[in-house]
Design an enzyme around this catalytic site. Sequence first.
Site: not given
Length: 231
Positions: A196, A85, A10, A198, A83
């Site tokens: 997050c 979220t 994810m 990323e 993750t």
Amino acid sequence: MKTIGLVGGMSWESTAVYYRDLNLGVRERLGGLSSPTLVLSTVDFAELTALEDAERWPQIGDLLAEAARGVERAGADFLLLCTTTFHKVADQIEDAVGIPLLHLGDVVADEVRAHGVTRVGFIGTTVAMSDGFFAERLARHGLETVLPDPRHHDLLNSAIYDELVHGRVVDATRRRVLGVLEELWDAGAGGVLLGCTELELLVKQADADLPVYPGTTLHVNAALDRALAER
């Protein structure tokens, strides 16, 4: 060494960071050929994002709970979600397993408070910023969350889903995101949480004037502390 359980996918870019940093962390702490004992289950990100777009969160919880049960059956001693979220369904996942979940919100709250910060900026996906579940978790630790102006939500969401989950790190996007961080600082944030995984590919502490708290790095370090606690 305790066995670390990971539920990932994810995105896979995020999971790769967790896997890499857990291995690097064990090598740094123990030396030699040491590597972590871990179990990893990944899910189809396309399926999850389709359910997310349809706001079918109970079904998302069911999918991630089943993945977590598989990790538990494979011998994990505790669990991490790779993750931010999808921590929205963390309670549903916790209820499905008999091993503890190392919640990202608790980990980052401990770090932020250790630096004497009580108001922390938060950037992440639109869901994570607008839903309130992560800010509520931080509030349990006495932290006030400062969120970007809603006009920036599309920028941040696009940076994550259109660029970073595909491994694209764009300088122009970095500059715009750093502008959002400056606004959070002006709004009274004593630091900014990168909510997050990323985003840690895009923003580093060297890029910003205010303290930056990389959620994934902190999560990994806390997992290593727990896994190696009895050595």
